[in-house]
Motif scaffolding. Structure first.
Motif, PDB file in Angstrom:
ATOM      1  N   ASP A  44       0.793  -1.228   0.000  1.00 44.92           N
ATOM      2  CA  ASP A  44       0.000   0.000   0.000  1.00 44.92           C
ATOM      3  C   ASP A  44       0.823   1.274   0.000  1.00 44.92           C
ATOM      4  N   SER A  45       1.948   1.274   0.708  1.00 39.09           N
ATOM      5  CA  SER A  45       2.737   2.508   0.744  1.00 39.09           C
ATOM      6  C   SER A  45       4.172   2.204   1.159  1.00 39.09           C
ATOM      7  N   ALA A  46       5.034   3.040   0.688  1.00 40.76           N
ATOM      8  CA  ALA A  46       6.434   3.053   1.112  1.00 40.76           C
ATOM      9  C   ALA A  46       6.818   4.521   1.118  1.00 40.76           C
ATOM     10  N   LYS A  47       7.495   4.954   2.159  1.00 39.52           N
ATOM     11  CA  LYS A  47       7.860   6.370   2.214  1.00 39.52           C
ATOM     12  C   LYS A  47       9.113   6.557   3.053  1.00 39.52           C
ATOM     13  N   THR A  48       9.825   7.629   2.760  1.00 39.85           N
ATOM     14  CA  THR A  48      11.000   7.996   3.552  1.00 39.85           C
ATOM     15  C   THR A  48      10.511   8.500   4.899  1.00 39.85           C
ATOM     16  N   VAL A  49      11.022   7.882   5.971  1.00 35.05           N
ATOM     17  CA  VAL A  49      10.590   8.249   7.318  1.00 35.05           C
ATOM     18  C   VAL A  49      11.721   8.864   8.148  1.00 35.05           C
ATOM     19  N   ALA A  50      12.950   8.780   7.648  1.00 33.80           N
ATOM     20  CA  ALA A  50      14.080   9.396   8.351  1.00 33.80           C
ATOM     21  C   ALA A  50      15.205   9.629   7.351  1.00 33.80           C
ATOM     22  N   ARG A  51      16.090  10.526   7.725  1.00 34.66           N
ATOM     23  CA  ARG A  51      17.254  10.857   6.904  1.00 34.66           C
ATOM     24  C   ARG A  51      18.468  10.959   7.819  1.00 34.66           C
ATOM     25  N   PHE A  52      19.637  10.705   7.250  1.00 37.21           N
ATOM     26  CA  PHE A  52      20.864  10.890   8.022  1.00 37.21           C
ATOM     27  C   PHE A  52      21.908  11.551   7.135  1.00 37.21           C
ATOM     28  N   ASN A  53      22.473  12.608   7.622  1.00 39.05           N
ATOM     29  CA  ASN A  53      23.682  13.192   7.053  1.00 39.05           C
ATOM     30  C   ASN A  53      24.307  14.077   8.130  1.00 39.05           C
ATOM     31  N   ASN A  54      25.593  14.313   7.976  1.00 38.14           N
ATOM     32  CA  ASN A  54      26.294  15.204   8.893  1.00 38.14           C
ATOM     33  C   ASN A  54      27.505  15.758   8.153  1.00 38.14           C
ATOM     34  N   ALA A  55      28.403  16.400   8.849  1.00 38.23           N
ATOM     35  CA  ALA A  55      29.574  16.998   8.200  1.00 38.23           C
ATOM     36  C   ALA A  55      30.460  15.943   7.540  1.00 38.23           C
ATOM     37  N   ASN A  56      30.442  14.714   8.041  1.00 38.55           N
ATOM     38  CA  ASN A  56      31.265  13.639   7.482  1.00 38.55           C
ATOM     39  C   ASN A  56      30.552  12.866   6.380  1.00 38.55           C
ATOM     40  N   VAL A  57      29.241  12.817   6.432  1.00 42.67           N
ATOM     41  CA  VAL A  57      28.458  11.997   5.499  1.00 42.67           C
ATOM     42  C   VAL A  57      27.498  12.900   4.733  1.00 42.67           C
ATOM     43  N   SER A  58      27.959  13.352   3.571  1.00 40.91           N
ATOM     44  CA  SER A  58      27.094  14.177   2.716  1.00 40.91           C
ATOM     45  C   SER A  58      26.588  13.360   1.537  1.00 40.91           C
ATOM     46  N   GLY A  59      26.915  12.090   1.541  1.00 39.16           N
ATOM     47  CA  GLY A  59      26.524  11.151   0.503  1.00 39.16           C
ATOM     48  C   GLY A  59      27.339   9.892   0.715  1.00 39.16           C
ATOM     49  N   ALA A  60      26.956   8.830   0.025  1.00 38.59           N
ATOM     50  CA  ALA A  60      27.707   7.580   0.127  1.00 38.59           C
ATOM     51  C   ALA A  60      27.583   6.813  -1.181  1.00 38.59           C
ATOM     52  N   HIS A  61      28.567   5.987  -1.451  1.00 33.96           N
ATOM     53  CA  HIS A  61      28.599   5.210  -2.678  1.00 33.96           C
ATOM     54  C   HIS A  61      27.954   3.843  -2.496  1.00 33.96           C
ATOM     55  N   THR A  62      28.225   3.202  -1.349  1.00 32.88           N
ATOM     56  CA  THR A  62      27.617   1.907  -1.055  1.00 32.88           C
ATOM     57  C   THR A  62      27.304   1.796   0.430  1.00 32.88           C
TER      58      THR A  62
END
Length: 173
Positions: free
Chosen positions: A46-64
């Motif tokens: 029925d649904s899937a949605k983003t419920v949380a996010r994580f980033n900080n000064a060290n993690v502005s993106g990730a490859h794997t």
């Protein structure tokens, strides 16, 4: 498989969605540039949605991302600090960064953390032309480098062990 179809889609919140792993009833997705997304799969189809996010000064993106137990190992090739970051995801709605590892030759070689795999308390990190780093992760806050393994012509894309942990398999770019 012949009758497969999409039951839900969730938009990326960064650029270049790279990888996803499942933890409990959550999908945890990483973007090359953007936050780690925690997606609730509990109410599929029925649904899937983003419920949380994580980033900080060290993690502005990730490859794997690789998940083992209550920890997510983020390889930051091409993103942020370009090293490996360890998140405690025991509460997936509020991930906490608990540790990290930087290849000793990062900056001298193209030794970004590209991929990682945990087997028990050992973490194997694919570091492109920095080979494979082997870490003791008994203490996630303080990973201990056991060895950097280089081999002829290495440009280590990913790593994985056999089921019994006796052999390490790699592929190169």
């Amino acid at each position: 498989p012949p009758n497969s179809y999409a039951v839900a889609t969730v938009g990326t919140e960064g650029s270049d969605l790279k990888d996803v792993e499942v933890y409990s009833h959550y999908a945890i997705a990483v973007n090359q540039d953007g936050p780690v997304q925690v997606i609730d799969l509990q109410y599929l189809p029925d649904s899937a949605k983003t419920v949380a996010r994580f980033n900080n000064a060290n993690v502005s993106g990730a490859h794997t991302i690789h998940i083992s137990g209550n920890y997510a190992y983020l390889s930051l090739n091409g993103a942020g600090t370009r090293d490996l970051r360890i998140l405690d995801i025991s509460n997936p709605l509020a991930p906490v960064e608990v540790g990290h590892y930087t290849h000793p030759q990062q900056g001298q070689l193209f030794a970004d953390a590209h991929d990682a795999y945990a087997y028990g308390n050992t973490l194997y990190v694919a570091n492109l032309d920095g080979g494979v780093s082997i870490l003791d992760i008994s203490d996630k806050a303080n990973p201990v480098l056991l060895k950097v393994h280089n081999y002829a012509g290495n440009f280590t894309h990913n790593v994985w062990t056999t089921i019994d942990g006796k052999y390490l398999l790699t592929t190169d770019e």
